[in-house]
Every structure is written in structure tokens, then in C-alpha cells.
Design an enzyme around this catalytic site. Structure first.
Site, short mmCIF file in Angstrom:
data_model
loop_
_atom_site.label_atom_id
_atom_site.label_comp_id
_atom_site.label_asym_id
_atom_site.label_seq_id
_atom_site.Cartn_x
_atom_site.Cartn_y
_atom_site.Cartn_z
N CYS A 91 1.01 -1.16 0.10
CA CYS A 91 0.00 0.15 0.03
C CYS A 91 0.82 1.18 -0.01
O CYS A 91 1.66 1.40 0.98
CB CYS A 91 -0.90 0.10 1.14
SG CYS A 91 -1.84 1.30 1.10
N GLY A 92 0.88 2.13 -1.08
CA GLY A 92 1.83 3.09 -1.21
C GLY A 92 1.49 4.12 -0.33
O GLY A 92 2.19 4.82 0.38
N HIS A 93 0.12 4.77 0.03
CA HIS A 93 -0.26 5.74 0.84
C HIS A 93 -0.02 5.39 2.06
O HIS A 93 0.46 6.13 2.86
CB HIS A 93 -1.69 6.08 0.41
CG HIS A 93 -2.72 5.38 1.38
ND1 HIS A 93 -3.46 4.36 1.11
CD2 HIS A 93 -3.19 5.74 2.46
CE1 HIS A 93 -4.23 3.90 1.99
NE2 HIS A 93 -3.96 4.77 2.96
N HIS A 211 -8.43 -4.02 -7.94
CA HIS A 211 -8.48 -2.56 -7.95
C HIS A 211 -8.66 -2.22 -9.42
O HIS A 211 -8.07 -2.68 -10.40
CB HIS A 211 -7.03 -2.07 -7.48
CG HIS A 211 -6.75 -2.40 -5.95
ND1 HIS A 211 -6.49 -3.40 -5.56
CD2 HIS A 211 -6.77 -1.29 -5.11
CE1 HIS A 211 -6.24 -3.24 -4.26
NE2 HIS A 211 -6.43 -2.04 -4.05
N ASP A 238 -10.13 5.38 -3.44
CA ASP A 238 -9.13 6.05 -2.80
C ASP A 238 -9.04 7.40 -2.91
O ASP A 238 -9.10 7.93 -3.85
CB ASP A 238 -7.75 5.16 -3.69
CG ASP A 238 -6.61 5.52 -2.73
OD1 ASP A 238 -6.41 6.43 -1.97
OD2 ASP A 238 -5.73 4.61 -2.90
N CYS A 242 -3.38 6.78 -4.94
CA CYS A 242 -3.15 5.21 -4.92
C CYS A 242 -1.40 4.78 -5.36
O CYS A 242 -1.34 5.01 -6.38
CB CYS A 242 -3.90 4.64 -5.71
SG CYS A 242 -3.95 2.66 -5.29
N GLY A 243 -0.90 4.72 -4.46
CA GLY A 243 0.73 4.43 -4.69
C GLY A 243 0.90 3.18 -5.59
O GLY A 243 1.67 3.32 -6.59
N THR A 244 0.37 2.28 -5.17
CA THR A 244 0.44 1.00 -6.03
C THR A 244 -0.27 1.28 -7.39
O THR A 244 0.39 0.68 -8.35
CB THR A 244 -0.03 -0.30 -5.18
OG1 THR A 244 -1.66 0.01 -4.87
CG2 THR A 244 0.81 -0.70 -4.12
O1 PYC Z 1 -1.76 3.79 -1.86
O2 PYC Z 1 -1.52 1.79 -2.75
C1 PYC Z 1 -2.15 2.46 -2.24
C2 PYC Z 1 -3.44 2.13 -1.78
C3 PYC Z 1 -4.06 0.82 -2.13
C4 PYC Z 1 -5.38 0.65 -1.42
C5 PYC Z 1 -5.38 2.07 -0.85
N1 PYC Z 1 -4.38 2.82 -1.21
#
Ligand code: PYC
Length: 317
Positions: A91-93, A211, A238, A242-244
Site C-alpha cells: 500500500c503506497g499511501h 483494484h 481511494d 493510490c501508490g500501487t
Molecule cells: O496507495 O497503494 C495505495 C493504496 C492501495 C489501496 C489504497 N491505497
């Protein structure tokens, strides 16, 4: 109160998306990789996942991050991420929120640190109390221009990519990406997710694509290159870019030759927050470097009172 558990958490948000870091009160998950520990949490203590992130203590938007002792002594920490319906590989965030939380606890100094996740190790670069870059796991496009039949809409085409989670990325969808359309965008993206499952369209090794990511023009080209709407596995969108998901997007852009090694892509979310994603290549693999800011929003102790019928959260039917 006859308390079954008291769980200490620190809340933050990254670009509007909340992260709840569990710092004490959850069971020890033992040794081994974060993927192995995630399975232990899932098989034995899943009710505590729901207690931490589901209503009435949390909400569908909340992402939990169980802070763990790392497997390798050179790592700063390990983490298992979870949400309203299950577990995330990365999870990036959340990684940005975790770094800011650890700094708030005086457990992480500015500089570079290794973080172990179920998807593999990532590097955190803590710039200051709020700004963090995450060098993510190797990200790639798995399949390009995949057609799916969306009931009531017709054919839709998208790419399947991995950025630490599985994404279906759609640019041609006819939707306007604006905050006043969040309900329509949620329904539309949820229908895509269902159509992918019906057609048995999956990621590598049969993984479910949980996702969905829609793209459109940025609100201001001076601030970002693109805007997205990302629907997460439990039907919450999100609030961050979303980092990923931004890593998955970068993988597609690099594969298309639209972004070169070392270039930076600025991804705006539906709420207007922005992540910068740099295309770092390591041993011929893309390791997106995602930069964003997180802010601490609160600290609390969650009580699980034995007589509370909802102590494990509201279970979704
Ligand atoms: O930031 O990767 C992310 C992420 C995945 C689900 C919610 N945020």
C-alpha cells in the site's frame, strides 16, 4: 469495563486517504516473512482486523497497517496492510503514512530505510516530518488492451498491471472524473470489477484483479499529468492517487514508451491530491519511486468490551 483487547493506534492521512497504524495490542504474529505473518493474521485473528478498521471504530475507507518486527535486522520495520474486506500486498499511501507515524513516535529518522511488506521489500526515504518517497516493488504491465463486456455499456478495453496489487487500468471509458460523480464512478468501476470476474480475466497466477483505475485529464496540467479514480477491493474509492495504482500506471506508460527511465509522472487523485512517480530502473526492472505527504490526525486506544456485540466491527453481509 471487561476488555478483551485494547489496541493502540495512530491515524494519519496521505493525500486524503487514511492509514491507521497499529502500534500495540494486537497478537504477535511470530517469525517469518510478512506474507507468512499476513496468513497467520488472516487465519487466526481476522476478527481483530475488522475490529480495527470496520465501523463503528473505522470506516470502509480506512486502511490498517500492523507494525511488525522485521525479519531482517537491517530493515526498519515490517508491515501487514489490511482494509474493510481483507488484506493488501502493498500500500503506497499506507507506507507513506507508516513512515510519518514512525517518525512521530521517534522510531524513524530522516533518511533511507527498508520496509518489509507481503509483496516484498520497499525503501522508504523520509525527507522530513511529512514528506516521504517509497521505492516500490518491481512493477509491470501483465496484459495490454484487454476487452471486457460491461452490461449496459458494451465493450471496454484496459490494461492489467501489477504495482504491488492488481489493477485494471482504463483510459477510454466516457466518464467525467469529478468529485460530484463519485457515486456514479463507484458503480461504474464496481461493474467493471464484476465483469472481469464473470469473464475470468485475472492477473498472473490467476490472481483476482481487485483494484479498478480510471484515468482522465488533470484539473490543471501545470500541477499534474493525469487524474485518476481508483476503486479499492471493499468498494471504497481511494482519496489519494493510490501508490500501487500509480506504480501500475507508470509500468504501462514505460511499456508504451511514453515515460522514459528517470522521468517523473505526476498523478492526481479524484480529490486533487498528487503523487510524483519517478521511473527508476533497477536491474532492468521498473521500481517506481512514489513521493507524497502524510499528516498525523490522531492517536487513540481502541477498546474491545466483551459485552459489546459489535466489538469485532459490523460484518458486511
Ligand atoms: O496507495 O497503494 C495505495 C493504496 C492501495 C489501496 C489504497 N491505497
Amino acid at each position: 469495563m471487561d476488555c478483551e483487547a485494547s489496541i493502540r493506534v495512530i491515524d494519519s492521512h496521505t493525500g486524503g486517504e487514511p492509514t491507521r497504524v497499529v502500534v500495540a495490542g494486537m497478537p504477535e504474529l511470530g517469525n517469518g516473512s510478512m506474507a507468512e505473518r499476513r496468513e497467520r493474521l488472516r487465519s487466526t485473528w481476522d476478527h481483530l482486523r475488522a475490529a480495527v478498521v470496520a465501523e463503528p471504530r473505522g470506516s470502509d475507507v480506512m486502511v490498517g497497517a500492523l507494525l511488525c518486527e522485521p525479519e531482517a535486522s537491517e530493515s526498519a520495520a515490517g508491515v501487514v496492510f489490511f482494509n474493510n474486506v481483507g488484506y493488501l500486498s502493498m500500500c503506497g499511501h499506507g507506507a507513506i503514512g507508516l513512515a510519518v507515524t514512525m517518525h512521530h513516535l521517534d522510531r524513524l529518522a530522516p533518511g533511507k530505510h527498508r520496509l518489509e511488506t507481503p509483496a516484498g521489500d520497499v525503501m522508504l526515504h523520509l525527507h522530513d516530518a511529512n514528506r516521504v518517497s517509497v521505492s516500490n516493488v518491481a512493477s509491470y504491465r501483465y496484459r495490454q488492451d484487454v476487452a471486457v463486456q460491461l452490461p449496459g455499456h458494451g465493450e471496454l478495453r484496459g490494461d492489467i498491471a501489477w504495482g504491488g496489487n492488481w489493477f485494471f487500468l482504463v483510459s477510454e471509458h466516457g466518464q467525467t472524473l469529478s468529485m460530484d460523480r463519485v457515486e456514479e464512478l463507484t458503480q461504474f468501476s464496481w461493474a467493471i470489477r464484476g465483469a472481469l470476474e464473470t469473464a475470468n480475466i485475472r492477473g498472473r497466477d490467476g490472481a483476482i484483479i481487485d483494484h479498478i483505475e480510471l484515468f482522465g485529464p488533470p484539473s490543471d496540467p501545470a500541477l499534474a499529468d493525469s487524474r485518476n479514480f481508483v476503486l479499492c477491493p471493499g468498494r471504497a474509492y481511494d482519496r489519494s492517487p493510490c501508490g500501487t495504482g500509480t506504480s501500475a500506471k507508470l509500468a504501462c506508460l514505460v511499456a508504451d514508451g511514453r515515460v522514459a527511465a528517470g522521468d517523473t509522472w505526476r498523478q492526481e487523485s479524484i480529490t486533487g491530491s498528487v503523487f510524483e512517480a519517478r521511473a527508476d530502473m533497477v536491474d532492468d526492472e521498473l521500481r517506481p519511486r512514489i513521493s507524497g505527504s502524510a499528516f498525523i490526525t490522531g492517536e487513540s486506544t481502541l477498546y474491545l468490551d466483551r459485552v459489546d456485540p459489535f466489538r469485532y466491527g459490523l460484518v458486511r453481509g
